[in-house]
Structure formats: structure tokens, C-alpha cells
Motif scaffolding. Structure first.
Motif, short mmCIF file in Angstrom:
data_model
loop_
_atom_site.label_atom_id
_atom_site.label_comp_id
_atom_site.label_asym_id
_atom_site.label_seq_id
_atom_site.Cartn_x
_atom_site.Cartn_y
_atom_site.Cartn_z
N ASP A 232 0.87 -1.24 0.18
CA ASP A 232 -0.05 -0.07 -0.04
C ASP A 232 0.93 1.31 -0.08
O ASP A 232 0.64 2.22 -0.81
CB ASP A 232 -1.03 -0.08 1.20
CG ASP A 232 -2.07 -1.25 1.17
OD1 ASP A 232 -2.36 -1.53 -0.12
OD2 ASP A 232 -2.33 -1.38 2.39
N GLU A 233 2.04 1.16 0.82
CA GLU A 233 2.92 2.25 0.71
C GLU A 233 3.61 2.62 -0.43
O GLU A 233 3.79 3.49 -0.71
CB GLU A 233 3.95 2.24 2.04
CG GLU A 233 3.38 2.25 3.36
CD GLU A 233 2.54 3.58 3.92
OE1 GLU A 233 2.84 4.51 3.31
OE2 GLU A 233 1.37 3.31 4.51
N GLU B 162 1.47 3.80 -2.96
CA GLU B 162 1.26 5.49 -2.87
C GLU B 162 2.47 6.27 -3.41
O GLU B 162 2.37 7.27 -3.98
CB GLU B 162 1.15 5.74 -1.37
CG GLU B 162 -0.38 6.10 -0.66
CD GLU B 162 -1.21 6.84 -1.64
OE1 GLU B 162 -1.12 8.09 -2.03
OE2 GLU B 162 -2.14 6.13 -2.17
N GLN C 177 2.61 7.18 -6.86
CA GLN C 177 1.66 8.19 -7.32
C GLN C 177 2.43 9.47 -7.74
O GLN C 177 1.63 10.42 -8.21
CB GLN C 177 0.54 8.36 -6.69
CG GLN C 177 -0.37 6.80 -6.53
CD GLN C 177 -0.69 6.37 -7.73
OE1 GLN C 177 -1.01 6.47 -8.51
NE2 GLN C 177 -0.04 4.91 -7.82
#
Length: 155
Positions: free
Chosen positions: A13-14, A17, A20
Motif C-alpha cells: 500500500d505504501e 502511494e 503516485q
């Protein structure tokens, strides 16, 4: 404190992120065509984690996930790759993480490729003893253009 550890599922998940960030994608250059496509991201990371020829670690600072570092086989050499959260740029995190990784991953020679204008990464690798051994050109999705990469090697 900067540490390396095996990748845990929540780390993805990190990593997603961090991917992005447009500036980080520009510097990396060879990013996904669509960095916001979580399905492609998950497939890519699952293939990395399932491949026994790839060594991959999560980078943490004081327990917070801030990036990854890995080595994978490419053209007869192990090749180093890393990604550091933009919030950590210029703080020595990447240098320390790569240095720690190279103490664990001892196969030599090891190579790395960096777009020539990514001066931060070029500096990190030179500081750790990598020397330029060639150049290559390739299409970079994140830039929509052909770029020149330095090929660096640590003997």
C-alpha cells in the motif's frame, strides 16, 4: 534509524502511494504506463516477490515504510533497483538503504541503471563505489520519450 526487512503485504500500500508522485515517476523514468492502475502494480509486485532469483527488501525509517530496494537478474548481471519516498529525498536515506542492501546482497559485479539527469541517484551510486561502464537508450513511460541511462557497476 534506517532498516531493511522482508516485504510484508501492508508495505505494498505504501509502495503504491509513493508511485503516485509525478516527480518521483519522472526521476525513475521507467515506471508503469499508468501508475494509478493498482491491478498492474499488484501483478508486478507479486511476480517480484514470487521470483526466487530476486532479492527485495522494504526500507524503513524509525519503523515507517519509506521505500524498497531489490536486485534482479538482467543481461547476465544482478541489477540494483530502488525507490525512496520523495519525503525522504536529500536525507541520506537512499544511500544508507542501498549500502545496507549491498552488505546483505554480496554478488559482484552488480549493476544499476539511472537516467543521466537523475543526479541524486547517480550521486548515491558513485558514493557507494559504482562506476559508469556504459550507456543505453530506452523509452521511458513516465516521460513519454527516449532517455539515456548510465549503466553503473560495482565490482
Amino acid at each position: 534509524m534506517i532498516e531493511l526487512r522482508p516485504v510484508e503485504p501492508a508495505d505494498l500500500d505504501e509502495f503504491f502511494e509513493y508511485q503516485q508522485d509525478p516527480d518521483a515517476n519522472h526521476m525513475a523514468a521507467f515506471a508503469a504506463k499508468n501508475p494509478s492502475d493498482r491491478g498492474v502494480f499488484n501483478l508486478h509486485w507479486q511476480s517480484l516477490l514470487d521470483d526466487e532469483t530476486i532479492t527485495v527488501r522494504t526500507v524503513t525509517v524509525d519503523g515507517e515504510v519509506v521505500g524498497s530496494v531489490l536486485a534482479y537478474p538482467n543481461e547476465g548481471y544482478p541489477e540494483l533497483s530502488y525507490w525512496t519516498a520523495k519525503s525522504q529525498w536529500g536525507k541520506g536515506v537512499t544511500t544508507a538503504a542501498v549500502e545496507a542492501f549491498l552488505k546483505e546482497f554480496t554478488a559482484r559485479p552488480i549493476r544499476a541503471r539511472v537516467v543521466k539527469d537523475n543526479l541524486g541517484s547517480v550521486k548515491v551510486l558513485h558514493k557507494l563505489g559504482f562506476r559508469t561502464v556504459g550507456e543505453a537508450q530506452g523509452f521511458a513511460n513516465a516521460r513519454g520519450a527516449v532517455v539515456t541511462e548510465e549503466i553503473l557497476e560495482l565490482a
